[in-house]
Design a protein around this motif. Structure first.
Motif, PDB file in Angstrom:
ATOM      1  N   THR A   1       0.854  -1.182   0.000  1.00  0.00           N
ATOM      2  CA  THR A   1       0.000   0.000   0.000  1.00  0.00           C
ATOM      3  C   THR A   1       0.894   1.238   0.000  1.00  0.00           C
ATOM      4  OG1 THR A   1      -1.829   1.123   1.123  1.00  0.00           O
ATOM      5  CG2 THR A   1      -0.320  -0.104   2.507  1.00  0.00           C
ATOM      6  N   VAL A   2       0.589   2.168  -0.895  1.00  0.00           N
ATOM      7  CA  VAL A   2       1.429   3.339  -1.113  1.00  0.00           C
ATOM      8  C   VAL A   2       0.644   4.597  -0.760  1.00  0.00           C
ATOM      9  CG1 VAL A   2       2.763   4.637  -2.822  1.00  0.00           C
ATOM     10  CG2 VAL A   2       2.668   2.136  -2.951  1.00  0.00           C
ATOM     11  N   GLY A   3       1.241   5.446   0.052  1.00  0.00           N
ATOM     12  CA  GLY A   3       0.617   6.701   0.440  1.00  0.00           C
ATOM     13  C   GLY A   3       0.265   6.701   1.910  1.00  0.00           C
TER      14      GLY A   3
ATOM     15  N   GLY B   1       9.107  11.921  -1.489  1.00  0.00           N
ATOM     16  CA  GLY B   1       9.474  10.816  -0.610  1.00  0.00           C
ATOM     17  C   GLY B   1       8.689   9.557  -0.909  1.00  0.00           C
ATOM     18  N   THR B   2       7.421   9.717  -1.270  1.00  0.00           N
ATOM     19  CA  THR B   2       6.616   8.546  -1.612  1.00  0.00           C
ATOM     20  C   THR B   2       7.174   7.882  -2.864  1.00  0.00           C
ATOM     21  OG1 THR B   2       4.663   9.534  -0.591  1.00  0.00           O
ATOM     22  CG2 THR B   2       4.283   7.737  -2.141  1.00  0.00           C
ATOM     23  N   TYR B   3       7.527   8.674  -3.853  1.00  0.00           N
ATOM     24  CA  TYR B   3       8.140   8.124  -5.065  1.00  0.00           C
ATOM     25  C   TYR B   3       9.464   7.428  -4.730  1.00  0.00           C
ATOM     26  CZ  TYR B   3      10.567   7.973  -9.561  1.00  0.00           C
ATOM     27  OH  TYR B   3      11.279   7.581 -10.655  1.00  0.00           O
ATOM     28  N   ALA B   4      10.298   8.093  -3.940  1.00  0.00           N
ATOM     29  CA  ALA B   4      11.584   7.509  -3.554  1.00  0.00           C
ATOM     30  C   ALA B   4      11.377   6.209  -2.775  1.00  0.00           C
ATOM     31  CB  ALA B   4      12.395   8.512  -2.725  1.00  0.00           C
TER      32      ALA B   4
ATOM     33  N   ASN C   1      -3.721  10.021   5.008  1.00  0.00           N
ATOM     34  CA  ASN C   1      -4.628  11.005   4.415  1.00  0.00           C
ATOM     35  C   ASN C   1      -4.917  10.709   2.948  1.00  0.00           C
ATOM     36  OD1 ASN C   1      -4.924  12.454   6.775  1.00  0.00           O
ATOM     37  ND2 ASN C   1      -3.172  13.763   6.337  1.00  0.00           N
ATOM     38  N   ALA C   2      -4.026   9.980   2.294  1.00  0.00           N
ATOM     39  CA  ALA C   2      -4.180   9.686   0.871  1.00  0.00           C
ATOM     40  C   ALA C   2      -4.657   8.269   0.602  1.00  0.00           C
ATOM     41  CB  ALA C   2      -2.856   9.921   0.148  1.00  0.00           C
ATOM     42  N   ASN C   3      -4.415   7.357   1.532  1.00  0.00           N
ATOM     43  CA  ASN C   3      -4.692   5.947   1.272  1.00  0.00           C
ATOM     44  C   ASN C   3      -5.512   5.343   2.418  1.00  0.00           C
ATOM     45  OD1 ASN C   3      -4.477   3.087   1.076  1.00  0.00           O
ATOM     46  ND2 ASN C   3      -2.704   3.346  -0.260  1.00  0.00           N
ATOM     47  N   PRO C   4      -6.755   4.949   2.155  1.00  0.00           N
ATOM     48  CA  PRO C   4      -7.594   4.395   3.227  1.00  0.00           C
ATOM     49  C   PRO C   4      -7.063   3.086   3.805  1.00  0.00           C
ATOM     50  CG  PRO C   4      -8.730   4.285   1.107  1.00  0.00           C
ATOM     51  CD  PRO C   4      -7.467   5.062   0.894  1.00  0.00           C
TER      52      PRO C   4
END
Length: 138
Positions: free
Chosen positions: A12-14, A89-92, A17-20
């Motif tokens: 799961t990525v994010g 940072g999420t991409y990295a 606040n972005a990913n439930p």
């Protein structure tokens, strides 16, 4: 209730606040780390509230960010949670995950806070040279 269907593992990525799905694991106390930032600082804490990272948000930019990578067990499944303080940072985190973990089934539970710094200014997270683990645990 979680339904795994035919899936063995989950990435799961994010952040919450972005990913439930990330929010679910944090709200249930299953994710070892969570974001507890303020208007000026990025703060990451563990389940007991102990601060594992506290940096100024003004230091986060497209060439310098931190991210969390967590591996947990949910029943018979491995769950990998990755999220950055900002989008860079999420991409990295995805690049780092791809470099470090080549086999999902072999993952062991633990967490990492990693700093990515674009040392060669090419705008791309270069694994492994541009990553530094700043904190880790089980």
């Amino acid at each position: 209730k979680r339904q795994w269907l035919d899936y063995a593992h989950l990435v799961t990525v994010g952040g919450c606040n972005a990913n439930p799905t990330t929010k679910y694991y944090e709200d249930q106390g299953l994710a070892p780390l969570r974001y507890a930032g303020t208007a000026t600082n990025a703060i990451i804490v563990n389940g007991t509230g102990a601060v594992k990272l506290n940096i100024s948000l003004s230091s986060i930019n497209q060439g310098n960010d931190c991210f969390v990578l967590e591996v947990i067990t949910d029943g018979t499944h491995k769950v990998v949670i990755v999220w950055g303080i900002a989008q860079w940072g999420t991409y990295a985190a995805g690049v780092y995950f791809d470099g470090v973990f080549t086999n999902m089934a072999s993952l062991t539970d633990g967490w990492y806070i990693v700093r990515w710094q674009d040392l060669n200014s090419n705008g791309i997270p270069d694994y492994p040279a541009e990553f530094t683990i700043v904190a880790s645990g089980i």
